[in-house]
Design a protein around this motif. Structure first.
Motif: not given
Length: 272
Positions: A9, A13-19, A21
């Motif tokens: 888990k 990447f979390t969604l926030i981290e991806l956004l 980036t």
């Protein structure tokens, strides 16, 4: 089992981290693209400046091989053959806008005096070939640069006829006749204005004002034109240093770099 699931888990990447980036990459692209575009523009202008300097050096080489005499920018050898500084037209003139005018770059007046192939040296990468108003004069791209006609002259009457009927031939100037060669324009980014309805301009050929038409310096490098001089040096010139003639030819302004007359008070000197 619990530890393994926890590791799985937390390894992505979390969604926030991806956004975040993606946002950072977008910002970097936004910063870099203008810089890359500016670098490409500067590279094209630099290549053009190199071309135009080589053309002046070729002219100096010509004078060295011809007892200090300057070349004509154009002379007609026969009724069907016209030799330009950048090529030879092997067919009689057949009308404006025609692509039937065959141009042989290998037989240019300056061809044997130029470092590099003629077709590489006479074309500016920023000449507006695709702009509205451009029409083809020859069957291939001709000169993007204009030669100063006030220091080279032109022979319109075929030399063969001049010799046959004892007609005068336009005299050649000698480079030693000019006063201040570092101030005399030899070549510049050019455009030739014909004013033929919606087909208004074509390849440069020469720099010389003929009423409202003729050959003009073309300011296509972010408001500047590359200019080379009779002593061989070259630099970019802006509109602030010359007479502005037209605001828009092929997307850029155009103006007059040449003096248009001779005299002791001009760099041209007395050419009597």
């Amino acid at each position: 089992m619990y530890v393994s699931e926890r590791k799985r888990k937390t390894s992505g990447f979390t969604l926030i981290e991806l956004l975040v980036t993606i946002s950072i990459i977008s910002i970097l692209i936004g910063i870099l693209l203008p810089a890359l575009s500016a670098a490409r523009i500067a590279a094209r202008a630099s290549l053009c400046l190199s071309n135009i300097r080589q053309l002046s050096i070729a002219t100096l080489n010509y004078t060295s091989a011809n007892d200090d005499y300057m070349p004509h920018y154009l002379h007609r050898e026969t009724m069907d053959t016209t030799k330009y500084w950048f090529g030879e037209e092997n067919q009689r003139y057949v009308g404006p806008g025609s692509t039937m005018r065959k141009l042989d770059l290998a037989d240019a007046i300056l061809a044997s005096f130029l470092s590099g192939a003629m077709d590489e040296r006479i074309v500016c990468p920023d000449f507006p070939y695709d702009a509205d108003g451009y029409f083809e004069k020859f069957d291939k791209q001709a000169a993007s640069y204009g030669m100063n006609a006030y220091v080279t002259g032109v022979q319109y009457t075929p030399i063969s006829l001049c010799k046959k009927f004892n007609l005068p031939i336009t005299p050649y100037f000698r480079i030693t006749q000019f006063f201040r060669t570092s101030e005399i324009v030899m070549f510049a980014d050019g455009v030739h204005l014909d004013g033929l309805g919606d087909k208004q301009f074509n390849d440069a050929i020469y720099l010389k004002v003929e009423n409202q038409f003729g050959g003009f310096a073309h300011f296509r490098h972010h408001g500047k034109t590359n200019v080379s001089y009779l002593d061989g040096h070259a630099r970019a010139e802006g509109f602030e240093t010359i007479e502005r003639m037209y605001e828009d030819i092929g997307g850029d302004g155009a103006g007059n770099l040449t003096h248009g007359d001779y005299g002791m008070d001009t760099p041209y000197g007395s050419l009597e």
